[in-house]
Design a protein around this motif. Sequence first.
Motif, mmCIF file in Angstrom:
data_model
loop_
_atom_site.group_PDB
_atom_site.id
_atom_site.type_symbol
_atom_site.label_atom_id
_atom_site.label_comp_id
_atom_site.label_asym_id
_atom_site.label_seq_id
_atom_site.Cartn_x
_atom_site.Cartn_y
_atom_site.Cartn_z
ATOM 1 N N ALA A 26 0.812 -1.219 0.000
ATOM 2 C CA ALA A 26 0.000 0.000 0.000
ATOM 3 C C ALA A 26 0.843 1.266 0.000
ATOM 4 N N ALA A 27 2.020 1.202 0.658
ATOM 5 C CA ALA A 27 2.849 2.402 0.754
ATOM 6 C C ALA A 27 3.288 2.868 -0.629
ATOM 7 N N ALA A 29 1.419 2.612 -3.411
ATOM 8 C CA ALA A 29 0.188 2.434 -4.181
ATOM 9 C C ALA A 29 0.221 3.047 -5.584
ATOM 10 N N PRO A 30 0.704 4.299 -5.744
ATOM 11 C CA PRO A 30 0.679 4.857 -7.106
ATOM 12 C C PRO A 30 1.514 4.030 -8.080
ATOM 13 N N GLU A 33 -0.244 0.751 -8.983
ATOM 14 C CA GLU A 33 -1.288 0.940 -9.995
ATOM 15 C C GLU A 33 -0.683 1.220 -11.366
ATOM 16 N N LEU A 62 -3.535 -4.627 -0.637
ATOM 17 C CA LEU A 62 -3.653 -3.714 -1.766
ATOM 18 C C LEU A 62 -2.996 -4.309 -3.004
ATOM 19 N N VAL A 66 -4.866 -5.363 -6.482
ATOM 20 C CA VAL A 66 -4.571 -4.781 -7.791
ATOM 21 C C VAL A 66 -4.171 -5.888 -8.769
#
Lengths: 377, 263
Positions: A26-27, A29-30, A33, A62, A66
């Motif tokens: 999650a840390a 995340a960008p 994605e 996360l 994804v």
Amino acid sequence: MTTEPNASTEQAGDEIRAALAGRWVAAAAPEVEAQAGALLAAAEGARRVIIDLSHIERLDTLGAWVLDRTRHELGAKGLKADFVGARAEHRILLDEVAYRGFAEAPVVRHSRLVDFLVDIGKAVVGTGRDIAQGTSFLGEVVAGLVRVALRPSRFRLPALVHQLEQVAFRGVPIITLISFLVGCIVAQQGIFQLQRFGAQPFVVDLVGILVLRELAVLLTSIMVAGRSGSAFTAEIGSMKMREEIDALRVMGLDPVEVLIIPRVLALIVGLPILTFLSSMAALFGGGLVAWIYGGISPEIFLARLQGAIAMSTFLVGLIKAPFMALVIGLIASLEGLAVQGSAESLGRQVTSSVVKSIFMVILVDGLFAMFFAAINY
Amino acid sequence: MPAEAMPESDREVAIRIRDLEVGFGEKTIMKGLDLDVYRGEILGFVGASGTGKSVLTRAILGLVPKRRGTIEVFGENLDELTPSSRKAIERRWGVLFQHGALFSSLTVKQNVQVPMREYLDLSERLLDELAMLKIEMVGLQPDAAEKRPADLSGGMIKRAALARALALDPEIVFLDEPTSGLDPIGAGEFDDLIATLQKTLGLTVFMVTHDLDSLYSVCDRVAALGDGKIIAAGPIETLLASQHPWLRAYFHGKRARAVAGGV
């Protein structure tokens, strides 16, 4: 240690092999994605995608979400996508999060005009309901008072004394202070403006009548609505939130009798006392300014005051006080009982309690002014 | 610490408490308390009501001041942290409070999103999807996402609060009586959920509980608090064998025998 998530793709015929590495967490995340989007784009034109998870350092919900979403989206495009080389714990995580679409909350569209009209309608209905509820609640409180009067053993004297201390006694310093200051200001302005007509001594009449008939009771009521009305609403409201009111009910205790009657009675007893103290403080302030600023000595001030005011002037202010108290007490209790579960709702009801009480106090004062004028009192 | 022959000394310690003293005013709640929580384990924490189980949890979290002693989390002494490294540690733990402590003016979904918005850089789409994922993972129906805490039952509040505690995929979760107020089936599912999360995310779980079923089924170790100290800690068999009167009453009472017999 902290490696960016990374997906390197390699094409072999119509098959794509994507080797994933790094921390899919999650840390980052960008990046997660972005890499998933890149993989989706790279797979364009292929028929089969093999996603190799064996070099992933760390995967959290996360990352797993994804990845599984990407796999699902590839599938939706008609590609066959598979995970290979997943470690046992990653496998469990992927199964646990397993992609599924979530139903989108339906977006309701409104036109601004309709919204505006709806708001007006709601406000009108709300006001009507407020009046009906207020009346019915007044009935409940009166019925409760009668019950208590018929069986005085049920009267909660300690609660009344406690509330009296909170409402009246602890309010004395601030209420006398502001009344004193307002008395000073009225006298100063009166002297200043009346000087031009040489009618300076009339400042005594001005201060005396204004303070005794209107100012003292209004100031006190507004202060009490702000001080005690808000406290009542917050107390009763938080008790309502934590089901304490329901607890009283199931024990066979009437919340009106236990919580509301002592508070309303304390207001009805306390407010006239405070109003009296407030008028004395304001007269004192006015007298002081008249002496220092206007050169009217205390003896002359008192002599003129006796001529200017009658007993009725004094009583008009005092008669209004219990009615103001009833209005404040009813609104504060009713708003407290209307609190729903959330902290936000508590804040809303306290605000509304204070605003409504102050408005009603001024309205009631206006009605009294008309009434007393009509009966020539 | 209890004298155990287990080679636990080489396991990685997530929380290390030494010589902890906590009290309020004249009253001392705990004194000279030592406790280790190993990484990746589920530690069940028991004790009679009022012995300070919640106080200990709050002391570790820094909500209650301690008088003496050290608390290390992930090998870092909590007293010696700069505000920013303290924040970094706080990101790595999630807390399920006894009564949920959900923000009452936010919906369940917004509650779950609060820590995500604060700490992560997520697209709106991922934010929504992840929040819904956590909500479903803890066994809530999707329509609960738009409800406010006041509209939820006690069990649903527990689940929603767990979803919020798990929002950042924490490494340690503190659960304060997670299964109290749940029906036995719901409590069993909750235990399974915690066990699954522990396996998949490598979670360390510090669980204050009175639920004997949870102790038997999911806890790797159990620690018992009494007289302001840890009276015993270890696998449940160790505690079962203990001669301490309170532990004997706790684990060999009528209710406990019924549970143990069923396992």
